[in-house]
Design an enzyme around this catalytic site. Structure first.
Site, short mmCIF file in Angstrom:
data_model
loop_
_atom_site.label_atom_id
_atom_site.label_comp_id
_atom_site.label_asym_id
_atom_site.label_seq_id
_atom_site.Cartn_x
_atom_site.Cartn_y
_atom_site.Cartn_z
CD GLU A 22 -32.64 106.12 -16.45
OE1 GLU A 22 -32.12 107.05 -17.86
OE2 GLU A 22 -33.05 106.34 -14.96
CD GLN A 50 -41.31 110.11 -20.86
OE1 GLN A 50 -41.40 111.17 -21.41
NE2 GLN A 50 -40.25 109.21 -21.41
CB CYS A 62 -44.87 115.02 -27.19
SG CYS A 62 -46.19 114.40 -28.35
CB ALA A 68 -40.88 110.20 -34.18
CB CYS A 113 -46.70 114.56 -33.29
SG CYS A 113 -47.82 114.68 -31.97
C1 LIG Z 1 -47.51 112.16 -22.47
C2 LIG Z 1 -46.14 112.54 -23.55
C3 LIG Z 1 -46.72 111.87 -24.98
C4 LIG Z 1 -45.92 111.72 -25.29
N1 LIG Z 1 -46.71 111.47 -26.90
C5 LIG Z 1 -45.36 110.99 -27.82
C6 LIG Z 1 -46.04 110.71 -29.09
O1 LIG Z 1 -46.53 110.32 -29.39
N2 LIG Z 1 -44.79 110.99 -29.90
C7 LIG Z 1 -43.74 110.93 -29.69
O2 LIG Z 1 -42.38 110.89 -30.95
N3 LIG Z 1 -42.92 111.35 -28.63
C8 LIG Z 1 -43.66 111.26 -27.55
N4 LIG Z 1 -43.84 112.03 -26.07
C9 LIG Z 1 -42.08 112.43 -26.29
C10 LIG Z 1 -41.09 111.48 -26.27
O3 LIG Z 1 -41.85 110.45 -24.87
C11 LIG Z 1 -39.80 111.73 -26.05
O4 LIG Z 1 -39.61 112.95 -26.46
C12 LIG Z 1 -39.15 110.66 -25.75
O5 LIG Z 1 -38.63 109.41 -24.12
C13 LIG Z 1 -38.02 111.74 -24.92
O6 LIG Z 1 -36.83 111.13 -24.65
P1 LIG Z 1 -34.99 110.92 -23.55
O7 LIG Z 1 -34.34 109.59 -23.87
O8 LIG Z 1 -34.85 112.17 -24.57
O9 LIG Z 1 -35.38 111.50 -22.18
P2 LIG Z 1 -36.16 110.24 -21.23
O10 LIG Z 1 -37.22 109.42 -22.26
O11 LIG Z 1 -37.16 110.91 -20.38
O12 LIG Z 1 -35.00 109.99 -20.87
C14 LIG Z 1 -34.43 110.50 -19.61
C15 LIG Z 1 -33.93 109.63 -19.13
O13 LIG Z 1 -32.23 110.22 -18.54
C16 LIG Z 1 -32.52 109.73 -17.28
N5 LIG Z 1 -31.84 111.49 -16.05
C17 LIG Z 1 -32.91 112.48 -15.84
N6 LIG Z 1 -31.97 112.31 -15.19
C18 LIG Z 1 -30.31 111.93 -14.79
C19 LIG Z 1 -29.16 112.15 -14.40
N7 LIG Z 1 -28.79 113.18 -13.76
N8 LIG Z 1 -28.35 111.10 -14.33
C20 LIG Z 1 -28.35 109.80 -15.29
N9 LIG Z 1 -29.74 109.82 -16.00
C21 LIG Z 1 -31.05 111.11 -15.94
C22 LIG Z 1 -34.22 109.64 -16.62
O14 LIG Z 1 -34.14 108.57 -15.47
C23 LIG Z 1 -34.48 109.57 -17.32
O15 LIG Z 1 -34.43 107.75 -17.61
C24 LIG Z 1 -44.57 112.23 -25.50
C25 LIG Z 1 -44.25 112.33 -23.95
C26 LIG Z 1 -44.95 112.32 -23.42
C27 LIG Z 1 -44.82 112.86 -21.77
#
Ligand SMILES: Cc1cc2nc3c(=O)[nH]c(=O)nc-3n(C[C@H](O)[C@H](O)[C@H](O)COP(=O)(O)OP(=O)(O)OC[C@H]3O[C@@H](n4cnc5c(N)ncnc54)[C@H](O)[C@@H]3O)c2cc1C
Length: 446
Positions: A67, A75, A195, A342, A374
């Protein structure tokens, strides 16, 4: 860990060739070779949650997390920051403090996946070999895909805002405080988004802000979405139409933001049915949601992904369709669920059980049903808690109607969910509300 100090072996893979070719180069840098049982790529919501589970089973440093970021953001609170209900510092923690202590963190990014050799190559040139690979790299924000948007977002105290990035999230409240009169436009891009409810939540919060500050009559609010519907799940779409109509918010569907002229405060939209049909609208505030896509490393890993660049997994087991020791979860997985935290809570327990079965050579029996939720915050004291599955059928937890605005659901979102996130979810102790749903079903009236 092996160090290639004298020879400095660097692994380079040509994109057309799935089999790696090792080249030897005499540079002064040194590259490390790491080995682990489980490699989790990405330390966001999904990566951190699954790594916490695996690290506690596999033991110290047997799980590596790759990471690059220094900070981890909760978020889902970005919408609340947009309305001044939270601050950025309340939703940010250092990456070191949230990643599981038993896992080894390599602060670097994956630039190449080599699943035939069970290896991942990092940006700094390290090679990490694994027995199990879990990909959780999320979605990337592509502000640059809309001409003029990044430039408009770089204008200090400007009228273009976006709660989707920590870089810009504070701009919205600042713009609201300065607002005097005119159009306030909210957008939803023509791409997958994290989201899908968030672009609307910030619109309703803004509308309530204007009522609270006695500026509502000076504003014409528009929600311009590229989608053909206000929300995917019909039960909640009906409820949201009532909210939007009841508050005189103009909703324009199949209307896509294609250009921003920040110097003139003009946004250009095109019809999704006919891209030549364009309309320029002057704004006092433009809240733009960026187009989103899987990160570049996945767009370049065709052997692992579907056509859109998402990691190609079985939507029930979350196991890769070609490489059995590869799994994915979160926003970057091809499972067609709504991309939310979620949903990840629903996936993480399934994945954990399936990984256990996989390691024992047993069939993978745990299945993810597409659960996503959501909390559609509609103001400073109300929220509709949407919960649904792959078939876009409601899958509600509580024994009361959830398709109406409630203060209790607002409190849950604002005050309880952050606790659940930091203390349970990221520590691998939250697999979604299924057991509460079972319990509450005893009180449900049909
Ligand atoms: C404005 C907003 C509101 C939201 N509201 C809600 C809500 O009310 N309820 C809900 O359930 N969800 C909500 N979400 C969605 C939720 O935040 C995301 O679905 C969730 O954070 C996704 O998790 P993830 O681990 O898949 O991605 P992320 O949390 O985005 O993490 C991905 C990680 O991968 C890393 N990465 C990227 N590329 C590489 C690489 N090449 N090598 C190594 N690491 C890498 C990044 O640095 C990052 O830390 C919201 C999102 C936003 C932006």
């Amino acid at each position: 860990m092996n160090k290639f100090r004298s020879l400095n072996i660097r692994k380079i893979q040509f994109s057309s060739d799935l089999h790696s070719i090792r080249l030897f180069s005499a540079t002064s840098a040194s590259y490390d070779k790491f080995k682990c049982k489980a490699l989790v790529v990405g330390g966001g919501t999904a990566g951190c949650s699954i790594a916490a589970k695996l690290a506690s089973v596999f033991g110290k440093n047997e799980c590596i997390i790759l990471e690059p970021a220094n900070d981890h953001y909760y978020q889902p609170m970005f919408t609340m920051i947009g309305g001044g209900m939270k601050t950025l510092s309340q939703v940010r923690r250092s990456m070191a403090s949230v990643l599981p202590k038993k896992a080894k963190w390599i602060q670097d990014a994956a630039v190449r996946f080599d699943p035939d050799d069970n290896e991942v190559i990092t940006k700094q040139g390290h090679i990490i070999s694994y027995e199990l690979l879990i990909i959780a790299v999320g979605l990337q924000l592509c502000y640059g895909k809309i001409p003029g948007l990044e430039e408009a977002l770089s204008i200090p105290n400007g009228n273009v805002t976006s709660i989707y990035s920590p870089k810009y999230v504070d701009r919205h409240l600042n713009a609201l405080n300065r607002f005097e009169n005119g159009n306030i436009i909210f957008t939803f891009p023509a791409s997958p988004v994290k989201c899908p409810g968030a672009p609307q939540k910030i619109c309703y919060i803004t509308e309530h802000f204007l009522r609270k500050t006695k500026k509502r009559e000076q504003a014409h609010i528009m929600y311009n979405s590229s989608l053909p519907t206000i929300f995917g799940c019909k039960a909640y779409a009906d409820a949201l139409w009532k909210v939007a109509n009841g508050r005189s918010i103009e909703v324009n569907l199949k209307t896509n933001l294609i250009e921003v002229h920040g110097d003139k405060n003009v946004a250009v939209f095109a019809s999704m049915d006919n891209p030549n049909e364009k309309k320029s609208i002057e704004y006092s505030i433009l809240h733009a949601v960026p187009p989103q896509s899987p990160p570049q490393v996945l767009l370049e890993s065709k052997h692992l992904t579907n056509e859109a660049g998402f990691v190609d997994v079985d939507k029930a087991t979350m196991q890769h369709v070609k490489y059995p020791n590869v799994f994915a979860l979160g926003d970057c997985a091809s499972s067609p669920n709504s991309k939310t935290m979620a949903a990840i809570a629903g996936q993480v327990g399934v994945l954990n059980k399936n990984i256990e079965s996989f390691l024992k050579g047993k069939p993978l029996r745990s299945e993810y049903d597409g659960y996503a939720s959501c909390p559609l915050v509609t103001g400073y004291d109300s929220c509709i808690l949407a919960e649904f599955d792959y078939n876009l059928q409601p899958k509600e937890t509580f024994p009361f109607r959830q398709d109406v605005e409630r203060y209790s659901m607002f409190l849950m979102k604002r005050d309880f969910m952050p606790f659940l996130y930091w203390h349970l979810m990221l520590n691998g102790w939250w697999n979604g509300p299924a057991s509460f749903r079972k319990l509450f079903s005893l009180f449900k009236r049909n």
